[in-house]
Design a protein around this motif. Structure first.
Motif, PDB file in Angstrom:
ATOM      1  N   MET A 152     -14.176  -1.096  14.694  1.00  0.00           N
ATOM      2  CA  MET A 152     -15.301  -1.802  14.113  1.00  0.00           C
ATOM      3  C   MET A 152     -16.459  -1.763  15.104  1.00  0.00           C
ATOM      4  O   MET A 152     -16.281  -1.961  16.297  1.00  0.00           O
ATOM      5  N   LEU A 153     -17.637  -1.497  14.594  1.00  0.00           N
ATOM      6  CA  LEU A 153     -18.862  -1.483  15.379  1.00  0.00           C
ATOM      7  C   LEU A 153     -19.774  -2.558  14.813  1.00  0.00           C
ATOM      8  O   LEU A 153     -19.993  -2.615  13.604  1.00  0.00           O
ATOM      9  N   THR A 154     -20.283  -3.409  15.683  1.00  0.00           N
ATOM     10  CA  THR A 154     -21.251  -4.425  15.274  1.00  0.00           C
ATOM     11  C   THR A 154     -22.578  -4.093  15.927  1.00  0.00           C
ATOM     12  O   THR A 154     -22.659  -3.958  17.144  1.00  0.00           O
ATOM     13  N   LEU A 155     -23.595  -3.940  15.111  1.00  0.00           N
ATOM     14  CA  LEU A 155     -24.948  -3.675  15.578  1.00  0.00           C
ATOM     15  C   LEU A 155     -25.719  -4.985  15.467  1.00  0.00           C
ATOM     16  O   LEU A 155     -25.769  -5.594  14.395  1.00  0.00           O
ATOM     17  N   ILE A 156     -26.292  -5.447  16.577  1.00  0.00           N
ATOM     18  CA  ILE A 156     -27.089  -6.669  16.594  1.00  0.00           C
ATOM     19  C   ILE A 156     -28.516  -6.289  16.943  1.00  0.00           C
ATOM     20  O   ILE A 156     -28.766  -5.682  17.982  1.00  0.00           O
ATOM     21  N   ILE A 157     -29.422  -6.620  16.032  1.00  0.00           N
ATOM     22  CA  ILE A 157     -30.827  -6.227  16.169  1.00  0.00           C
ATOM     23  C   ILE A 157     -31.691  -7.483  16.182  1.00  0.00           C
ATOM     24  O   ILE A 157     -31.540  -8.355  15.328  1.00  0.00           O
TER      25      ILE A 157
END
Length: 94
Positions: A1-6
């Motif tokens: 799982m990859l979580t991208l936080i922008i």
């Protein structure tokens, strides 16, 4: 799982940003490995937003970002904000 936080700082019309961001997510939802998104607005600074986007893995994210139509939508969104992001992976739950 990859979580991208922008983190987005709105420099233009907030409604135009939210509309453009929604178009990006609607397009992203058609890609394999897209796991959903949540957009949050700061209670102390209404021009600051944080988006958390889930991808199955880094390859799924890279494939979406490489898509010309996806990049076009990102460009439209970028007209309204400055942004910084990082990718995260889970290490445990509490």
């Amino acid at each position: 799982m990859l979580t991208l936080i922008i983190t987005f700082t709105v420099t233009g019309d907030p409604d135009a940003f939210v509309e453009a961001q929604s178009a990006v997510i609607a397009h992203a939802s058609g890609f394999p490995g897209f796991g959903g998104s949540q957009l949050h607005r700061s209670l102390t600074d209404p021009n600051t937003y944080v988006e958390v986007v889930e991808w199955a893995d880094a390859d799924a994210h890279r494939a979406a970002v490489a898509d010309p139509d996806f990049r076009l939508r990102l460009g439209e969104m970028a007209r309204h904000v400055t942004a910084s992001s990082d990718r995260f992976e889970p290490i445990g739950a509490h």
